[in-house]
Scaffold this motif. Structure first.
Motif, PDB file in Angstrom:
ATOM      1  N   ASN A  81      33.970  57.959  45.371  1.00 49.75           N
ATOM      2  CA  ASN A  81      34.426  56.565  45.324  1.00 49.75           C
ATOM      3  C   ASN A  81      33.270  55.571  45.361  1.00 49.75           C
ATOM      4  N   GLN A  82      33.573  54.364  44.828  1.00 50.05           N
ATOM      5  CA  GLN A  82      32.699  53.219  45.087  1.00 50.05           C
ATOM      6  C   GLN A  82      32.679  53.043  46.601  1.00 50.05           C
ATOM      7  N   ARG A  83      31.501  52.929  47.166  1.00 53.83           N
ATOM      8  CA  ARG A  83      31.389  53.174  48.597  1.00 53.83           C
ATOM      9  C   ARG A  83      31.708  51.988  49.508  1.00 53.83           C
ATOM     10  N   GLU A  84      31.008  50.905  49.404  1.00 50.87           N
ATOM     11  CA  GLU A  84      31.102  49.854  50.419  1.00 50.87           C
ATOM     12  C   GLU A  84      32.277  48.899  50.217  1.00 50.87           C
ATOM     13  N   THR A  85      33.010  49.069  49.142  1.00 46.90           N
ATOM     14  CA  THR A  85      34.186  48.241  48.892  1.00 46.90           C
ATOM     15  C   THR A  85      35.192  48.424  50.030  1.00 46.90           C
ATOM     16  N   THR A  86      35.713  47.298  50.534  1.00 47.05           N
ATOM     17  CA  THR A  86      36.417  47.263  51.814  1.00 47.05           C
ATOM     18  C   THR A  86      37.892  46.909  51.631  1.00 47.05           C
ATOM     19  N   VAL A  87      38.749  47.786  52.138  1.00 49.95           N
ATOM     20  CA  VAL A  87      40.201  47.600  52.033  1.00 49.95           C
ATOM     21  C   VAL A  87      40.783  47.494  53.438  1.00 49.95           C
ATOM     22  N   LEU A  88      41.712  46.571  53.622  1.00 54.78           N
ATOM     23  CA  LEU A  88      42.414  46.399  54.896  1.00 54.78           C
ATOM     24  C   LEU A  88      43.908  46.342  54.587  1.00 54.78           C
ATOM     25  N   TRP A  89      44.682  47.228  55.232  1.00 53.18           N
ATOM     26  CA  TRP A  89      46.102  47.304  54.890  1.00 53.18           C
ATOM     27  C   TRP A  89      46.963  47.518  56.139  1.00 53.18           C
ATOM     28  N   THR A 181      37.889  59.099  56.749  1.00 53.77           N
ATOM     29  CA  THR A 181      36.777  58.888  55.823  1.00 53.77           C
ATOM     30  C   THR A 181      35.794  60.005  56.078  1.00 53.77           C
ATOM     31  N   ASP A 182      34.867  60.223  55.160  1.00 57.29           N
ATOM     32  CA  ASP A 182      33.861  61.263  55.410  1.00 57.29           C
ATOM     33  C   ASP A 182      32.585  60.613  55.929  1.00 57.29           C
ATOM     34  N   ALA A 183      31.657  61.441  56.384  1.00 58.82           N
ATOM     35  CA  ALA A 183      30.432  60.939  57.010  1.00 58.82           C
ATOM     36  C   ALA A 183      29.568  60.145  56.038  1.00 58.82           C
ATOM     37  N   SER A 184      29.574  60.507  54.761  1.00 59.17           N
ATOM     38  CA  SER A 184      28.729  59.781  53.801  1.00 59.17           C
ATOM     39  C   SER A 184      29.228  58.358  53.610  1.00 59.17           C
ATOM     40  N   ASN A 185      30.539  58.178  53.523  1.00 59.47           N
ATOM     41  CA  ASN A 185      31.095  56.836  53.397  1.00 59.47           C
ATOM     42  C   ASN A 185      30.971  56.049  54.701  1.00 59.47           C
ATOM     43  N   ALA A 186      31.189  56.726  55.817  1.00 58.79           N
ATOM     44  CA  ALA A 186      31.062  56.056  57.113  1.00 58.79           C
ATOM     45  C   ALA A 186      29.650  55.510  57.313  1.00 58.79           C
ATOM     46  N   SER A 187      28.669  56.214  56.769  1.00 53.51           N
ATOM     47  CA  SER A 187      27.272  55.810  56.967  1.00 53.51           C
ATOM     48  C   SER A 187      26.914  54.549  56.199  1.00 53.51           C
ATOM     49  N   ARG A 188      27.860  54.016  55.408  1.00 52.37           N
ATOM     50  CA  ARG A 188      27.597  52.809  54.618  1.00 52.37           C
ATOM     51  C   ARG A 188      28.290  51.580  55.185  1.00 52.37           C
ATOM     52  N   ASP A 193      26.713  55.435  63.655  1.00 57.25           N
ATOM     53  CA  ASP A 193      25.402  55.938  64.079  1.00 57.25           C
ATOM     54  C   ASP A 193      25.125  57.248  63.336  1.00 57.25           C
ATOM     55  N   ILE A 194      24.165  57.211  62.427  1.00 54.38           N
ATOM     56  CA  ILE A 194      23.922  58.385  61.583  1.00 54.38           C
ATOM     57  C   ILE A 194      23.265  59.528  62.357  1.00 54.38           C
ATOM     58  N   HIS A 195      22.790  59.256  63.556  1.00 56.45           N
ATOM     59  CA  HIS A 195      22.157  60.304  64.364  1.00 56.45           C
ATOM     60  C   HIS A 195      23.179  61.028  65.227  1.00 56.45           C
ATOM     61  N   SER A 196      24.112  60.282  65.820  1.00 57.71           N
ATOM     62  CA  SER A 196      25.158  60.911  66.625  1.00 57.71           C
ATOM     63  C   SER A 196      26.328  61.374  65.772  1.00 57.71           C
ATOM     64  N   GLY A 197      26.470  60.764  64.583  1.00 54.20           N
ATOM     65  CA  GLY A 197      27.562  61.129  63.681  1.00 54.20           C
ATOM     66  C   GLY A 197      28.897  60.562  64.079  1.00 54.20           C
ATOM     67  N   ASP A 198      28.898  59.361  64.716  1.00 56.82           N
ATOM     68  CA  ASP A 198      30.176  58.774  65.137  1.00 56.82           C
ATOM     69  C   ASP A 198      30.075  57.250  65.072  1.00 56.82           C
ATOM     70  N   TRP A 199      31.242  56.596  65.138  1.00 57.20           N
ATOM     71  CA  TRP A 199      31.271  55.135  65.232  1.00 57.20           C
ATOM     72  C   TRP A 199      30.551  54.711  66.504  1.00 57.20           C
ATOM     73  N   ASP A 200      29.907  53.555  66.462  1.00 55.52           N
ATOM     74  CA  ASP A 200      29.065  53.118  67.568  1.00 55.52           C
ATOM     75  C   ASP A 200      29.643  51.872  68.236  1.00 55.52           C
ATOM     76  N   ASP A 201      29.867  51.936  69.537  1.00 51.17           N
ATOM     77  CA  ASP A 201      30.502  50.835  70.258  1.00 51.17           C
ATOM     78  C   ASP A 201      29.671  49.560  70.246  1.00 51.17           C
ATOM     79  N   VAL A 287      23.466  59.143  55.212  1.00 44.54           N
ATOM     80  CA  VAL A 287      23.996  60.510  55.252  1.00 44.54           C
ATOM     81  C   VAL A 287      24.293  60.945  53.828  1.00 44.54           C
ATOM     82  N   ALA A 288      23.751  62.088  53.444  1.00 40.51           N
ATOM     83  CA  ALA A 288      24.056  62.633  52.112  1.00 40.51           C
ATOM     84  C   ALA A 288      25.418  63.322  52.133  1.00 40.51           C
ATOM     85  N   TRP A 289      25.617  64.173  53.139  1.00 40.16           N
ATOM     86  CA  TRP A 289      26.911  64.844  53.315  1.00 40.16           C
ATOM     87  C   TRP A 289      26.923  65.550  54.654  1.00 40.16           C
TER      88      TRP A 289
END
Length: 494
Positions: A81-89, A181-188, A193-201, A287-289
């Motif tokens: 997918n186009q990565r940083e495009t943002t959808v809210l639903w 979402t997957d880690a590659s999209n989350a990283s954009r 946090d690309i080091h811990s691999g999770d959303w950052d508070d 993150v590549a994958w």
């Protein structure tokens, strides 16, 4: 025929595509539909998320019919997918609360300026590997929460869902049952946090985004959901942002291998393995994958306007009727005639990161023809790529032996030869240019055992043509100096 094929959904910036692949990585059928580009104000770019789903579901049905493949014959679905495009639903209805804000959109540049002025740039860079720029989805999500009436309160109550386009597709494919979402999209997103691999508070707090609105982060290769197709459950087993998918599809599975995708924008990625290399030259660490619970990283340089400059020549200036005519028009002149076109229509990406730059054309004379403008447009794509590669080589401390290429504009021989001439290294084009979709298909197929391992898919790679540098290096340096001068003239005053 049971379980004999892989389906890839390739949801891009200007069109939705679907492809069917076999075990050799051959495209058996493809279908695509373009959809509207919405420009409400200068620098704003939007999509209708409902239209994205309508076109994507339509081409999925169409491609299966073209290939003569039923749902029971599909081993897995991969999504890119186009990565940083943002959808809210809305979770209850699945209806978007506003148009999607596209990755090209610059409306949040002032917010990024304010965050930098407040001293937060280093925090974002250290945790996300990204620069504070309107390109990324986190500030777009904040804008929606701030400007859609009641959105922030509803998001905190868990009534709204945010996602990049991969999340939106999975939500619709599963009829609202799965929000991932997957880690590659989350990283954009500027939230991960690309080091811990999770959303950052801390990052969520800086952008005032409630955790309740976020998708669950899953592996790029692994069954995360099932789509119900004609009464048959088909695993959704691969998800990756388009550029990371192309890196995988180009078999750049080992550190030191790089590819450039020539799409709406241009995206140069270098595999850095398990090490997240911090950039000193304004590139992105991403993150590549994520496969087998392990993160693979990449250095990335993003060019906002690549093939889109050809669309502008077609739709804006109307000097060609179709994008395919650009090569022949550019070939009517021997060189650019001193004309340089800097397509900073939505600012400049890497390595400049100037959100306020705007496009410009220089060196025009009475002798300038549409051929010179067409050639300058193609050359601009190559010049921007060369700028990114130079920064990447400095960061990684290596000199690339070759550049692997893909994407629609990679079919343009004149552009590819000029790219090799400017870089001074061979440019390698594969037989299958659909490497973005292929990468998503490979990630899905590996997850369900359709292919055995990365070496198995790498063996499918076939070369169409290698473009070797032919231009004298002194001439290449002269042309690059002209380009650098032109770029300097479009940048916003410091």
């Amino acid at each position: 025929m049971s379980k004999s094929f892989i389906v890839a959904l390739d949801q891009g910036t200007t069109s939705s595509r679907a492809l069917v692949f076999d075990r050799s990585g051959t495209v058996l059928a493809a279908a695509h539909q373009e959809f509207r580009q919405i420009f409400p104000h200068p620098g704003w770019v939007e999509h209708d998320a409902a239209e994205i789903w309508t076109t994507q579901s339509a081409v999925l049905r169409e491609v299966l019919a073209r290939a003569g493949v039923g749902a029971r014959d599909v081993a897995a679905i991969g999504i890119t997918n186009q990565r940083e495009t943002t959808v809210l639903w809305e979770r209850a209805t699945g209806a978007p609360v506003a148009n999607a804000i596209v990755w090209q959109d610059r409306r949040t540049a002032p917010l990024c300026d304010a965050l930098r002025a407040a001293g937060h740039a280093a925090t974002f860079a250290a945790k996300t590997g990204l620069v504070l720029d309107a390109y990324f989805s986190g500030t777009k999500l904040k804008w929606l929460l701030d400007h859609v009436p009641g959105a922030r309160v509803r998001a905190a109550r868990g009534e709204l869902a945010f996602g990049t386009v991969d999340s939106w597709l999975v939500w619709n494919l599963t009829r609202g049952k799965v929000h991932v979402t997957d880690a590659s999209n989350a990283s954009r997103t500027l939230l991960f946090d690309i080091h811990s691999g999770d959303w950052d508070d801390e990052l969520l707090q800086l952008l005032d985004i409630p955790r309740e609105v976020l998708p669950r982060v899953v592996a790029s290769s692994g069954v995360c959901a099932t789509a119900l197709m004609d009464g048959v459950e088909v695993p959704i087993a691969g998800i990756a942002g388009d550029q990371q998918a192309a890196l995988f599809g180009q078999a750049c599975h080992a550190p030191g291998l790089a590819k450039n995708t020539y799409g709406t924008g241009c995206f140069l990625l270098l595999n850095t393995g398990g090490k997240a290399v911090a950039s000193a030259n304004s590139l992105l660490t991403t993150v590549a994958w994520r496969r087998d619970a392990a993160l693979t990283y990449a250095l990335e340089g993003s060019v906002f306007i690549g093939g889109a400059v050809v669309q502008w020549l077609r739709d804006g200036l109307k000097i060609v009727r179709s994008a395919h005519e650009i090569e022949a028009l550019a070939a009517t002149v021997a060189d650019n005639g001193g004309v340089y076109l800097v397509p900073a229509f939505t600012g400049l990406g890497a390595p400049h990161w100037d959100a306020y730059a705007r496009g410009g054309m220089f060196g025009l004379t009475r002798g300038t023809t549409s051929g010179h403008i067409a050639r300058a447009a193609l050359e601009a794509i190559a010049f921007q790529t060369a700028d990114v590669l130079a920064a990447m080589e400095r960061d990684a401390g290596i000199t690339l032996a070759e550049l692997r290429v893909d994407g629609g504009a990679a079919a343009n021989n004149l552009l590819m030869q000029f790219q090799a001439d400017i870089l001074g290294v061979p440019v390698v084009r594969p037989k299958v240019l659909e490497t973005t979709a292929l990468g998503a298909g490979y990630l899905a197929g590996l997850a369900v055992g359709y292919w055995k391992d990365a070496a198995d898919v790498g063996a499918n790679r076939q070369i169409d043509r290698v473009f070797h540098p032919a231009m004298p290096r002194a001439r290449a340096a002269e042309l690059r100096a002209g380009w650098e001068s032109a770029v300097g003239r479009v940048k916003a005053p410091a």
